[in-house]
Design a protein around this motif. Sequence first.
Motif, PDB file in Angstrom:
ATOM      1  N   ARG A 100       0.947  -1.302  -0.104  1.00  0.00           N
ATOM      2  CA  ARG A 100      -0.078   0.179   0.539  1.00  0.00           C
ATOM      3  C   ARG A 100       0.717   1.427  -0.042  1.00  0.00           C
ATOM      4  NH1 ARG A 100      -4.366  -0.789   3.832  1.00  0.00           N
ATOM      5  NH2 ARG A 100      -5.227  -1.939   2.513  1.00  0.00           N
ATOM      6  N   LEU A 101       1.722   1.581   0.726  1.00  0.00           N
ATOM      7  CA  LEU A 101       2.834   2.287   1.246  1.00  0.00           C
ATOM      8  C   LEU A 101       3.970   2.354  -0.509  1.00  0.00           C
ATOM      9  CD1 LEU A 101       4.912   2.025   4.404  1.00  0.00           C
ATOM     10  CD2 LEU A 101       2.813   3.807   3.707  1.00  0.00           C
ATOM     11  N   SER A 102       3.875   1.122  -1.138  1.00  0.00           N
ATOM     12  CA  SER A 102       4.110   1.365  -2.559  1.00  0.00           C
ATOM     13  C   SER A 102       3.686   2.044  -3.496  1.00  0.00           C
ATOM     14  CB  SER A 102       5.331   0.029  -2.500  1.00  0.00           C
ATOM     15  OG  SER A 102       5.278   0.299  -4.034  1.00  0.00           O
ATOM     16  N   TYR A 103       2.550   1.519  -3.210  1.00  0.00           N
ATOM     17  CA  TYR A 103       1.833   1.891  -4.784  1.00  0.00           C
ATOM     18  C   TYR A 103       1.410   3.533  -4.246  1.00  0.00           C
ATOM     19  CZ  TYR A 103       1.237  -3.066  -5.497  1.00  0.00           C
ATOM     20  OH  TYR A 103       1.488  -4.600  -6.031  1.00  0.00           O
ATOM     21  N   GLY A 104       1.236   3.587  -3.254  1.00  0.00           N
ATOM     22  CA  GLY A 104       0.784   5.447  -2.994  1.00  0.00           C
ATOM     23  C   GLY A 104       1.880   5.927  -3.298  1.00  0.00           C
ATOM     24  N   GLU A 105       2.855   6.024  -2.846  1.00  0.00           N
ATOM     25  CA  GLU A 105       4.687   6.807  -3.727  1.00  0.00           C
ATOM     26  C   GLU A 105       4.176   6.606  -5.282  1.00  0.00           C
ATOM     27  OE1 GLU A 105       8.120   4.877  -1.973  1.00  0.00           O
ATOM     28  OE2 GLU A 105       7.847   5.355   0.294  1.00  0.00           O
ATOM     29  N   ARG A 106       4.061   6.039  -5.784  1.00  0.00           N
ATOM     30  CA  ARG A 106       3.651   5.248  -6.953  1.00  0.00           C
ATOM     31  C   ARG A 106       2.825   6.199  -7.892  1.00  0.00           C
ATOM     32  NH1 ARG A 106       5.474  -0.945  -8.062  1.00  0.00           N
ATOM     33  NH2 ARG A 106       7.193  -0.687  -6.780  1.00  0.00           N
ATOM     34  N   ARG A 107       1.967   5.579  -6.826  1.00  0.00           N
ATOM     35  CA  ARG A 107       0.493   6.828  -7.679  1.00  0.00           C
ATOM     36  C   ARG A 107       0.870   8.611  -7.284  1.00  0.00           C
ATOM     37  NH1 ARG A 107      -5.120   7.054  -8.331  1.00  0.00           N
ATOM     38  NH2 ARG A 107      -5.910   5.636  -8.075  1.00  0.00           N
ATOM     39  N   ALA A 108       1.455   8.510  -6.439  1.00  0.00           N
ATOM     40  CA  ALA A 108       2.145  10.408  -6.134  1.00  0.00           C
ATOM     41  C   ALA A 108       2.806  10.324  -7.574  1.00  0.00           C
ATOM     42  CB  ALA A 108       2.357  10.504  -4.801  1.00  0.00           C
ATOM     43  N   HIS A 109       3.938   9.998  -7.744  1.00  0.00           N
ATOM     44  CA  HIS A 109       4.669  10.292  -8.460  1.00  0.00           C
ATOM     45  C   HIS A 109       4.107   9.915  -9.611  1.00  0.00           C
ATOM     46  CE1 HIS A 109       8.606  10.376 -10.495  1.00  0.00           C
ATOM     47  NE2 HIS A 109       8.986   9.271 -11.101  1.00  0.00           N
ATOM     48  N   LEU A 110       3.142   9.048 -10.463  1.00  0.00           N
ATOM     49  CA  LEU A 110       2.548   9.779 -11.518  1.00  0.00           C
ATOM     50  C   LEU A 110       2.005  10.720 -11.638  1.00  0.00           C
ATOM     51  CD1 LEU A 110       2.042   8.607 -14.516  1.00  0.00           C
ATOM     52  CD2 LEU A 110       0.070   6.826 -13.472  1.00  0.00           C
ATOM     53  N   ARG A 111       0.680  11.050 -10.390  1.00  0.00           N
ATOM     54  CA  ARG A 111       0.209  11.856 -10.264  1.00  0.00           C
ATOM     55  C   ARG A 111       1.075  13.409 -10.877  1.00  0.00           C
ATOM     56  NH1 ARG A 111      -5.383  12.683  -8.209  1.00  0.00           N
ATOM     57  NH2 ARG A 111      -4.822  14.432  -7.751  1.00  0.00           N
ATOM     58  N   ASN A 112       1.917  13.512 -10.223  1.00  0.00           N
ATOM     59  CA  ASN A 112       2.803  14.818 -10.229  1.00  0.00           C
ATOM     60  C   ASN A 112       3.502  14.884 -11.412  1.00  0.00           C
ATOM     61  OD1 ASN A 112       4.721  17.173  -9.539  1.00  0.00           O
ATOM     62  ND2 ASN A 112       6.594  15.469  -9.576  1.00  0.00           N
ATOM     63  N   LEU A 113       4.002  13.682 -12.344  1.00  0.00           N
ATOM     64  CA  LEU A 113       4.326  13.837 -13.612  1.00  0.00           C
ATOM     65  C   LEU A 113       3.313  14.462 -14.896  1.00  0.00           C
ATOM     66  CD1 LEU A 113       6.118  10.043 -14.436  1.00  0.00           C
ATOM     67  CD2 LEU A 113       7.313  12.904 -14.156  1.00  0.00           C
ATOM     68  N   ILE A 114       2.121  13.997 -14.511  1.00  0.00           N
ATOM     69  CA  ILE A 114       0.709  14.519 -15.618  1.00  0.00           C
ATOM     70  C   ILE A 114       0.598  15.694 -14.647  1.00  0.00           C
ATOM     71  CG2 ILE A 114      -1.402  14.562 -15.005  1.00  0.00           C
ATOM     72  CD1 ILE A 114      -1.630  11.573 -14.335  1.00  0.00           C
ATOM     73  N   GLU A 115       0.622  15.992 -13.546  1.00  0.00           N
ATOM     74  CA  GLU A 115       0.639  17.534 -13.004  1.00  0.00           C
ATOM     75  C   GLU A 115       1.475  18.949 -13.719  1.00  0.00           C
ATOM     76  OE1 GLU A 115      -0.494  17.111  -9.013  1.00  0.00           O
ATOM     77  OE2 GLU A 115      -1.835  16.778  -8.969  1.00  0.00           O
ATOM     78  N   THR A 116       2.863  17.867 -14.067  1.00  0.00           N
ATOM     79  CA  THR A 116       4.256  19.183 -14.076  1.00  0.00           C
ATOM     80  C   THR A 116       4.787  18.617 -15.644  1.00  0.00           C
ATOM     81  OG1 THR A 116       5.378  18.257 -11.648  1.00  0.00           O
ATOM     82  CG2 THR A 116       6.590  19.537 -13.789  1.00  0.00           C
ATOM     83  N   HIS A 117       3.975  17.862 -16.222  1.00  0.00           N
ATOM     84  CA  HIS A 117       4.239  17.809 -17.447  1.00  0.00           C
ATOM     85  C   HIS A 117       3.011  18.133 -18.739  1.00  0.00           C
ATOM     86  CE1 HIS A 117       8.268  17.843 -16.298  1.00  0.00           C
ATOM     87  NE2 HIS A 117       8.161  16.655 -15.415  1.00  0.00           N
ATOM     88  N   ALA A 118       1.962  17.363 -17.975  1.00  0.00           N
ATOM     89  CA  ALA A 118       1.385  17.274 -19.375  1.00  0.00           C
ATOM     90  C   ALA A 118      -0.740  17.618 -19.008  1.00  0.00           C
ATOM     91  CB  ALA A 118       1.021  15.992 -19.452  1.00  0.00           C
ATOM     92  N   SER A 119      -0.098  19.014 -17.965  1.00  0.00           N
ATOM     93  CA  SER A 119      -1.735  19.362 -17.123  1.00  0.00           C
ATOM     94  C   SER A 119      -3.332  19.643 -19.004  1.00  0.00           C
ATOM     95  CB  SER A 119      -1.315  19.957 -15.738  1.00  0.00           C
ATOM     96  OG  SER A 119      -0.782  21.370 -16.295  1.00  0.00           O
ATOM     97  N   ASP A 120      -1.715  20.338 -19.239  1.00  0.00           N
ATOM     98  CA  ASP A 120      -2.748  20.841 -20.335  1.00  0.00           C
ATOM     99  C   ASP A 120      -3.018  20.207 -21.092  1.00  0.00           C
ATOM    100  OD1 ASP A 120      -0.097  20.384 -20.759  1.00  0.00           O
ATOM    101  OD2 ASP A 120      -0.100  21.592 -23.151  1.00  0.00           O
ATOM    102  N   MET A 121      -3.347  18.467 -20.349  1.00  0.00           N
ATOM    103  CA  MET A 121      -3.159  17.625 -22.036  1.00  0.00           C
ATOM    104  C   MET A 121      -4.320  16.634 -21.942  1.00  0.00           C
ATOM    105  SD  MET A 121      -0.558  16.988 -24.558  1.00  0.00           S
ATOM    106  CE  MET A 121       0.843  16.607 -22.862  1.00  0.00           C
ATOM    107  N   LEU A 122      -4.147  16.481 -20.060  1.00  0.00           N
ATOM    108  CA  LEU A 122      -4.827  15.335 -19.143  1.00  0.00           C
ATOM    109  C   LEU A 122      -5.076  15.529 -17.932  1.00  0.00           C
ATOM    110  CD1 LEU A 122      -1.556  12.432 -19.556  1.00  0.00           C
ATOM    111  CD2 LEU A 122      -4.240  12.587 -20.831  1.00  0.00           C
ATOM    112  N   GLY A 123      -6.156  15.902 -17.807  1.00  0.00           N
ATOM    113  CA  GLY A 123      -6.976  15.815 -16.379  1.00  0.00           C
ATOM    114  C   GLY A 123      -7.227  14.486 -15.530  1.00  0.00           C
ATOM    115  N   ILE A 124      -6.846  14.707 -14.090  1.00  0.00           N
ATOM    116  CA  ILE A 124      -6.313  13.300 -13.484  1.00  0.00           C
ATOM    117  C   ILE A 124      -8.051  13.248 -12.994  1.00  0.00           C
ATOM    118  CG2 ILE A 124      -6.085  12.611 -11.068  1.00  0.00           C
ATOM    119  CD1 ILE A 124      -3.085  14.244 -11.658  1.00  0.00           C
TER     120      ILE A 124
END
Length: 140
Positions: free
Chosen positions: A34-58
């Motif tokens: 659960r901790l590992s998956y939570g870190e990976r989920r947060a990492h992916l969210r951060n990638l989207i928000e930082t690099h693709a928020s103009d194309m993808l909405g979570i």
Amino acid sequence: MRGFADGVPAPTAQAALAEFFTEGHFGGHVRKMRLSYGERRAHLRNLIETHASDMLGILPSDGGLHLCAQLINGHDDLALQKRMVTAQLDCRALSSYYHDKSDKSRQELPKGLVLGFAGWKKNILSQSFDELNDLLRRKL
């Protein structure tokens, strides 16, 4: 061999599994993952928000092993999925999961991507996301 013949696991396997649960090993595994998956989920969210928020909405979700992102401007997610397969990116179109596949329904429902993160370490997620981001920017 007995399990293959009648579908019932051998008593030794049943005893080992019971001990695994009784001694709390399964609970420990679940907490660790659960901790590992939570870190990976947060990492992916951060990638989207930082690099693709103009194309993808979570899209909102509290858990799971995938993250859903809506394509901004309603681009065709099924066509994008075909391009991703060609680029060897394993990602699914959100609309491919809809029960009602009629044209009217497809026009009204959000288009997006179902992004898996559970089976990948952060560095692989980053690399794959960079490839996805490049593809999105070239094709959209």
